[in-house]
Design a protein around this motif. Structure first.
Motif, PDB file in Angstrom:
ATOM      1  N   PHE A  61       0.827  -1.202   0.000  1.00 54.58           N
ATOM      2  CA  PHE A  61       0.000   0.000   0.000  1.00 54.58           C
ATOM      3  C   PHE A  61       0.865   1.258   0.000  1.00 54.58           C
ATOM      4  CE2 PHE A  61      -2.621   3.241   2.117  1.00 54.58           C
ATOM      5  CZ  PHE A  61      -3.694   3.262   1.240  1.00 54.58           C
ATOM      6  N   ALA A  62       1.969   1.232   0.763  1.00 52.28           N
ATOM      7  CA  ALA A  62       2.870   2.386   0.806  1.00 52.28           C
ATOM      8  C   ALA A  62       3.595   2.581  -0.517  1.00 52.28           C
ATOM      9  CB  ALA A  62       3.885   2.207   1.928  1.00 52.28           C
ATOM     10  N   ALA A  63       3.771   1.494  -1.264  1.00 60.91           N
ATOM     11  CA  ALA A  63       4.430   1.596  -2.564  1.00 60.91           C
ATOM     12  C   ALA A  63       3.506   2.153  -3.643  1.00 60.91           C
ATOM     13  CB  ALA A  63       4.954   0.225  -2.994  1.00 60.91           C
ATOM     14  N   GLY A  64       2.223   2.321  -3.309  1.00 57.90           N
ATOM     15  CA  GLY A  64       1.301   2.933  -4.254  1.00 57.90           C
ATOM     16  C   GLY A  64       0.374   1.955  -4.960  1.00 57.90           C
ATOM     17  N   LEU A  65       0.448   0.694  -4.594  1.00 60.49           N
ATOM     18  CA  LEU A  65      -0.454  -0.276  -5.212  1.00 60.49           C
ATOM     19  C   LEU A  65      -1.840  -0.150  -4.587  1.00 60.49           C
ATOM     20  CD1 LEU A  65       1.900  -3.374  -5.273  1.00 60.49           C
ATOM     21  CD2 LEU A  65       1.298  -1.904  -7.174  1.00 60.49           C
ATOM     22  N   GLU A  66      -2.842  -0.085  -5.428  1.00 60.71           N
ATOM     23  CA  GLU A  66      -4.199   0.094  -4.926  1.00 60.71           C
ATOM     24  C   GLU A  66      -5.002  -1.205  -4.943  1.00 60.71           C
ATOM     25  OE1 GLU A  66      -6.000   3.200  -7.146  1.00 60.71           O
ATOM     26  OE2 GLU A  66      -4.611   4.723  -6.423  1.00 60.71           O
TER      27      GLU A  66
END
Length: 78
Positions: free
Chosen positions: A40-45
């Motif tokens: 989630f922190a890496a930007g994966l939704e």
């Protein structure tokens, strides 16, 4: 008689089987929780559903099994 005492000491494990399963499941669940947070922190939704389920189900299940094992062990000592 001394050999019998030694064998009984070796055969008795340090932790009950249920406690070992609880610790293992809790550890796997925590790894899943960390993976969800990192993804989630890496930007994966769109995170995988199985990973979210593992984080939400395995962790409390492991905690519950560990607590049940503690209660059983405490009652057996009394």
């Amino acid at each position: 008689m001394k050999s019998t005492t030694k064998e009984a000491g070796v055969a008795a494990p340090g932790k009950p089987f249920l406690m070992r399963i609880g610790i293992g499941l809790f550890g796997l669940g925590m790894i899943a929780v960390l993976a969800v947070f990192i993804m989630f922190a890496a930007g994966l939704e769109n995170l995988p559903v199985w990973l979210s389920l593992a984080a939400g189900v395995i962790t409390p299940l492991g905690l519950l099994l560990g607590l049940i094992a503690l209660v059983i062990e405490a009652r057996a000592k009394n």
